[in-house]
Scaffold this motif. Structure first.
Motif, PDB file in Angstrom:
ATOM      1  N   LEU A  18      61.017 -82.257  34.171  1.00 57.26           N
ATOM      2  CA  LEU A  18      60.313 -82.120  35.264  1.00 57.26           C
ATOM      3  C   LEU A  18      59.029 -81.646  34.639  1.00 57.26           C
ATOM      4  O   LEU A  18      59.125 -81.037  33.683  1.00 57.26           O
ATOM      5  CB  LEU A  18      61.054 -81.183  36.139  1.00 57.26           C
ATOM      6  N   THR A  19      57.881 -81.738  35.616  1.00 54.40           N
ATOM      7  CA  THR A  19      56.812 -80.958  35.341  1.00 54.40           C
ATOM      8  C   THR A  19      56.286 -80.224  36.372  1.00 54.40           C
ATOM      9  O   THR A  19      56.250 -80.507  37.401  1.00 54.40           O
ATOM     10  CB  THR A  19      55.688 -81.891  35.053  1.00 54.40           C
ATOM     11  N   LEU A  20      56.072 -78.922  36.198  1.00 54.69           N
ATOM     12  CA  LEU A  20      55.890 -77.865  37.166  1.00 54.69           C
ATOM     13  C   LEU A  20      54.241 -77.918  36.844  1.00 54.69           C
ATOM     14  O   LEU A  20      53.845 -77.827  36.045  1.00 54.69           O
ATOM     15  CB  LEU A  20      56.595 -76.473  36.988  1.00 54.69           C
ATOM     16  N   SER A  21      53.520 -77.689  38.065  1.00 57.41           N
ATOM     17  CA  SER A  21      52.136 -77.292  38.237  1.00 57.41           C
ATOM     18  C   SER A  21      52.074 -75.892  39.083  1.00 57.41           C
ATOM     19  O   SER A  21      52.788 -75.540  39.862  1.00 57.41           O
ATOM     20  CB  SER A  21      51.541 -78.329  39.097  1.00 57.41           C
ATOM     21  N   CYS A  22      50.965 -75.267  38.699  1.00 58.82           N
ATOM     22  CA  CYS A  22      50.419 -73.946  39.205  1.00 58.82           C
ATOM     23  C   CYS A  22      48.893 -74.087  39.383  1.00 58.82           C
ATOM     24  O   CYS A  22      48.173 -73.999  38.226  1.00 58.82           O
ATOM     25  CB  CYS A  22      51.133 -72.790  38.319  1.00 58.82           C
ATOM     26  N   TYR A  79      50.560 -75.950  33.704  1.00 58.94           N
ATOM     27  CA  TYR A  79      51.532 -76.817  33.586  1.00 58.94           C
ATOM     28  C   TYR A  79      52.808 -76.253  32.782  1.00 58.94           C
ATOM     29  O   TYR A  79      52.578 -75.634  31.757  1.00 58.94           O
ATOM     30  CB  TYR A  79      51.154 -78.253  33.178  1.00 58.94           C
ATOM     31  N   LEU A  80      54.068 -76.710  33.164  1.00 58.87           N
ATOM     32  CA  LEU A  80      55.247 -76.743  32.492  1.00 58.87           C
ATOM     33  C   LEU A  80      55.888 -77.767  32.155  1.00 58.87           C
ATOM     34  O   LEU A  80      56.540 -78.046  33.375  1.00 58.87           O
ATOM     35  CB  LEU A  80      56.150 -75.364  32.905  1.00 58.87           C
ATOM     36  N   GLN A  81      55.837 -78.632  31.301  1.00 60.74           N
ATOM     37  CA  GLN A  81      56.426 -79.731  30.850  1.00 60.74           C
ATOM     38  C   GLN A  81      57.890 -79.357  30.534  1.00 60.74           C
ATOM     39  O   GLN A  81      58.203 -78.777  29.298  1.00 60.74           O
ATOM     40  CB  GLN A  81      55.889 -80.597  30.133  1.00 60.74           C
ATOM     41  N   MET A  82      59.016 -79.907  31.139  1.00 61.73           N
ATOM     42  CA  MET A  82      60.378 -79.347  30.920  1.00 61.73           C
ATOM     43  C   MET A  82      61.231 -80.634  30.507  1.00 61.73           C
ATOM     44  O   MET A  82      61.544 -81.602  31.351  1.00 61.73           O
ATOM     45  CB  MET A  82      61.001 -78.714  32.001  1.00 61.73           C
ATOM     46  N   ASN A  83      61.607 -80.736  29.282  1.00 62.62           N
ATOM     47  CA  ASN A  83      62.341 -82.016  28.829  1.00 62.62           C
ATOM     48  C   ASN A  83      63.669 -81.507  28.287  1.00 62.62           C
ATOM     49  O   ASN A  83      64.034 -80.263  27.991  1.00 62.62           O
ATOM     50  CB  ASN A  83      61.695 -82.494  27.763  1.00 62.62           C
ATOM     51  N   GLY A  84      64.618 -82.348  28.302  1.00 63.92           N
ATOM     52  CA  GLY A  84      66.077 -81.940  27.890  1.00 63.92           C
ATOM     53  C   GLY A  84      66.539 -80.857  28.722  1.00 63.92           C
ATOM     54  O   GLY A  84      67.303 -80.094  28.274  1.00 63.92           O
ATOM     55  N   LEU A  85      66.487 -81.020  30.134  1.00 65.50           N
ATOM     56  CA  LEU A  85      66.881 -79.960  30.849  1.00 65.50           C
ATOM     57  C   LEU A  85      68.473 -79.639  30.999  1.00 65.50           C
ATOM     58  O   LEU A  85      69.173 -80.553  30.889  1.00 65.50           O
ATOM     59  CB  LEU A  85      66.618 -80.271  32.455  1.00 65.50           C
ATOM     60  N   LYS A  86      68.979 -78.288  31.147  1.00 61.76           N
ATOM     61  CA  LYS A  86      70.171 -78.017  31.020  1.00 61.76           C
ATOM     62  C   LYS A  86      70.390 -77.390  32.492  1.00 61.76           C
ATOM     63  O   LYS A  86      69.866 -76.771  33.023  1.00 61.76           O
ATOM     64  CB  LYS A  86      70.367 -77.200  29.706  1.00 61.76           C
ATOM     65  N   PRO A  87      72.115 -77.388  32.527  1.00 58.35           N
ATOM     66  CA  PRO A  87      72.432 -76.490  34.110  1.00 58.35           C
ATOM     67  C   PRO A  87      71.940 -75.384  33.631  1.00 58.35           C
ATOM     68  O   PRO A  87      71.438 -74.764  34.847  1.00 58.35           O
ATOM     69  CB  PRO A  87      73.936 -76.942  33.875  1.00 58.35           C
ATOM     70  N   GLN A 126      61.873 -74.172  43.104  1.00 58.71           N
ATOM     71  CA  GLN A 126      63.180 -74.187  42.698  1.00 58.71           C
ATOM     72  C   GLN A 126      63.443 -75.530  41.831  1.00 58.71           C
ATOM     73  O   GLN A 126      63.151 -76.505  41.879  1.00 58.71           O
ATOM     74  CB  GLN A 126      64.087 -74.235  43.709  1.00 58.71           C
ATOM     75  N   VAL A 127      64.041 -75.229  40.531  1.00 63.46           N
ATOM     76  CA  VAL A 127      64.545 -76.201  39.785  1.00 63.46           C
ATOM     77  C   VAL A 127      66.126 -76.089  39.639  1.00 63.46           C
ATOM     78  O   VAL A 127      66.644 -74.924  39.352  1.00 63.46           O
ATOM     79  CB  VAL A 127      64.166 -76.141  38.186  1.00 63.46           C
ATOM     80  N   THR A 128      66.719 -76.998  39.904  1.00 66.82           N
ATOM     81  CA  THR A 128      68.001 -77.162  39.803  1.00 66.82           C
ATOM     82  C   THR A 128      68.618 -78.334  38.835  1.00 66.82           C
ATOM     83  O   THR A 128      68.061 -79.426  39.120  1.00 66.82           O
ATOM     84  CB  THR A 128      68.711 -77.476  41.255  1.00 66.82           C
ATOM     85  N   VAL A 129      69.385 -78.013  37.973  1.00 70.76           N
ATOM     86  CA  VAL A 129      69.839 -79.135  37.136  1.00 70.76           C
ATOM     87  C   VAL A 129      71.292 -79.165  37.132  1.00 70.76           C
ATOM     88  O   VAL A 129      72.168 -78.171  36.782  1.00 70.76           O
ATOM     89  CB  VAL A 129      69.401 -78.693  35.631  1.00 70.76           C
ATOM     90  N   SER A 130      71.764 -80.464  37.420  1.00 73.37           N
ATOM     91  CA  SER A 130      73.185 -80.453  37.251  1.00 73.37           C
ATOM     92  C   SER A 130      73.868 -81.207  36.399  1.00 73.37           C
ATOM     93  O   SER A 130      73.147 -81.926  35.709  1.00 73.37           O
ATOM     94  CB  SER A 130      73.529 -81.483  38.762  1.00 73.37           C
ATOM     95  N   SER A 131      75.069 -81.202  35.958  1.00 74.32           N
ATOM     96  CA  SER A 131      75.693 -81.564  34.701  1.00 74.32           C
ATOM     97  C   SER A 131      76.485 -82.922  35.088  1.00 74.32           C
ATOM     98  O   SER A 131      76.380 -83.329  36.194  1.00 74.32           O
ATOM     99  CB  SER A 131      76.859 -80.645  34.557  1.00 74.32           C
TER     100      SER A 131
END
Length: 131
Positions: A18-22, A79-87, A126-131
């Motif tokens: 996901l990429t967050l923007s502010c 920006y916040l680029q988020m890779n390899g997201l975990k629960p 909100q960021v939600t990461v499911s397993s």
């Protein structure tokens, strides 16, 4: 002090991105240090990634190598680029800013990921990461 508006949150599966923007209401990157924080219910707000006026970055150990903070001065956007997201990355994510034009790098290094250093905050996404 500065109005900040985040966007880009959502629900993804583990391993996703996901990429967050502010977006800041005015040009701030020349005078302000900025950062991303996150917070789970009933837990303290945690510093995730920060960037100072000169573009130096700092990350928490839990996201180092997976998240990247960046900014576009022409768009007043962080920006916040988020890779390899975990629960365990599931949280409300906030951007924040403070006028650090009077500080030096040594001071920024000490406070960059501390919520108390920041005066302006967005409403969160909100960021939600499911397993």
């Amino acid at each position: 002090e500065v109005q900040l508006v985040e966007s880009g949150g959502g629900s993804v599966q583990a391993g996703g991105s996901l990429t967050l923007s502010c977006v800041a209401a005015r040009s701030i990157f020349g005078t302000h240090c900025t950062a991303w924080f996150r917070q789970e219910p009933d837990k303290a707000r945690e510093g995730v990634a920060a960037i100072d006026r000169d573009g130096s970055t700092k990350y928490s150990g839990s996201v180092q190598g997976r998240f990247t903070v960046s900014r576009d001065s022409s768009k007043n956007t962080l920006y916040l680029q988020m890779n390899g997201l975990k629960p365990e990355d599931t949280a409300m994510y906030y951007c924040a800013a403070w006028d650090c034009s009077w500080t030096n790098t040594e001071h920024w290094e000490r406070v960059a990921l501390r919520p108390a250093a920041y005066l302006s905050w967005g409403q969160g996404t909100q960021v939600t990461v499911s397993s």
